[in-house]
Write a protein that holds these residues in place. Structure first.
Motif, PDB file in Angstrom:
ATOM      1  N   GLN A   1       0.844  -1.189   0.000  1.00 51.51           N
ATOM      2  CA  GLN A   1       0.000   0.000   0.000  1.00 51.51           C
ATOM      3  C   GLN A   1       0.881   1.241   0.000  1.00 51.51           C
ATOM      4  OE1 GLN A   1      -2.381   0.244   3.525  1.00 51.51           O
ATOM      5  NE2 GLN A   1      -3.320   2.192   2.992  1.00 51.51           N
TER       6      GLN A   1
ATOM      7  N   GLU B   1     -12.881   4.815  -3.340  1.00 47.30           N
ATOM      8  CA  GLU B   1     -11.590   4.999  -4.019  1.00 47.30           C
ATOM      9  C   GLU B   1     -11.342   3.814  -4.951  1.00 47.30           C
ATOM     10  OE1 GLU B   1      -8.412   5.985  -1.348  1.00 47.30           O
ATOM     11  OE2 GLU B   1      -6.895   5.291  -2.745  1.00 47.30           O
TER      12      GLU B   1
ATOM     13  N   GLU C   1      -9.615   0.815  -6.999  1.00 41.08           N
ATOM     14  CA  GLU C   1      -8.560  -0.087  -6.568  1.00 41.08           C
ATOM     15  C   GLU C   1      -8.334  -1.170  -7.610  1.00 41.08           C
ATOM     16  OE1 GLU C   1     -10.002  -1.518  -2.805  1.00 41.08           O
ATOM     17  OE2 GLU C   1     -11.420  -2.902  -3.741  1.00 41.08           O
TER      18      GLU C   1
ATOM     19  N   THR D   1      -8.079  -4.988  -8.514  1.00 43.92           N
ATOM     20  CA  THR D   1      -8.619  -6.231  -7.969  1.00 43.92           C
ATOM     21  C   THR D   1      -7.952  -7.429  -8.653  1.00 43.92           C
ATOM     22  OG1 THR D   1     -10.466  -6.236  -9.544  1.00 43.92           O
ATOM     23  CG2 THR D   1     -10.829  -5.154  -7.422  1.00 43.92           C
TER      24      THR D   1
ATOM     25  N   TYR E   1      -0.178   1.379  -8.039  1.00 51.66           N
ATOM     26  CA  TYR E   1      -1.186   0.858  -7.129  1.00 51.66           C
ATOM     27  C   TYR E   1      -1.214  -0.658  -7.243  1.00 51.66           C
ATOM     28  CZ  TYR E   1      -2.953   5.646  -6.841  1.00 51.66           C
ATOM     29  OH  TYR E   1      -3.080   6.992  -6.618  1.00 51.66           O
TER      30      TYR E   1
END
Lengths: 114, 115
Positions: free
Chosen positions: A45, B1, B3, B5, B105
């Motif tokens: 993260q 938000e 993301e 997956t 990310y």
């Protein structure tokens, strides 16, 4: 057979104390650095990043310091909380541009005690 | 938000079998990556992908591995004939257009167990 896992260095702190996690990077040409937090069973993260034209960047409760002379990166966490307990990785981008790979460091485990 | 997956969260397969790991990157991202993490070790880069082709690959990414973006949303990693040493967490990552930020990310990962 299975590979032997790295023994992660561990930083143990009391809740409310400040934490400093250090990282040495390898490539003097790297121009972008990121700190990631990884909780057990989850993906890395994003915490904070810094470019090589800066030596300090602050976020919410976190500060990253970059010393290009000695190729050293640090992450400071203020008022450490139990939720900060995780493994922290620094990563460097050895080339400019967002499409390039990240090279991760070995990681430091942060253990926060109440 | 938004993301990234990944599916499945855990895949168990026998040595020699083919596996496909699936990822849905963040919708406006154009650069895609696969990384792996052997238990207790650091995260290692496998491959980057942009404009429907591989941008860079590591030594780990040999001819047993392939990636594909079969449609506008999915990004897959295929291992043709799995080996015991392929057991690891596999992370997909994506990043937005270059210049708008280099942050990658990461998805939650797929744990691959080869028996």
């Amino acid at each position: 057979g299975e590979s032997v896992g790295l023994h992660l260095p561990t930083l143990s702190v009391q809740e409310g104390d400040n934490s400093i996690i250090n990282c040495a990077y390898s490539n003097s040409a790297s121009d972008y650095f990121i700190w990631y937090k990884q909780e057990s069973g989850k993906g890395p993260q994003f915490i904070i990043d810094i470019r090589s034209n800066m030596d300090k960047r602050q976020g919410q409760r976190v500060t990253v310091l970059l010393n290009k002379t000695v190729k050293h990166l640090s992450l400071q966490i203020a008022a450490t909380q139990p939720g900060d307990s995780a493994v922290y990785f620094c990563a460097e981008n050895p080339n400019s541009g967002g499409y390039n790979k990240l090279i991760f460091g070995a990681g430091t485990r942060l253990a926060v005690h109440p | 938000e938004p993301e990234v997956t990944q599916t499945p969260s855990h895949q168990v397969t026998q040595m020699g079998q083919e596996v496909i790991l699936r990822c849905v990157p963040i919708s406006n991202h154009l650069y895609f990556y696969w990384y792996r993490q052997i238990l207790g070790q650091k995260v290692e880069f496998l491959v980057s992908f942009y404009n429907n082709e591989i941008s860079e690959k590591s030594e780990i990414f040999d001819d047993q591995f392939s990636v594909e973006r079969p449609d506008g949303s999915n990004f897959t990693l295929k291992i043709r004939s799995t080996k015991l040493e392929d057991s690891a967490m596999y992370f997909c990552a994506s990043t937005v257009i270059q210049g708008a930020g280099d942050e990658q990310y990461f998805g939650p990962g797929t744990r691959l167990t080869v028996t």
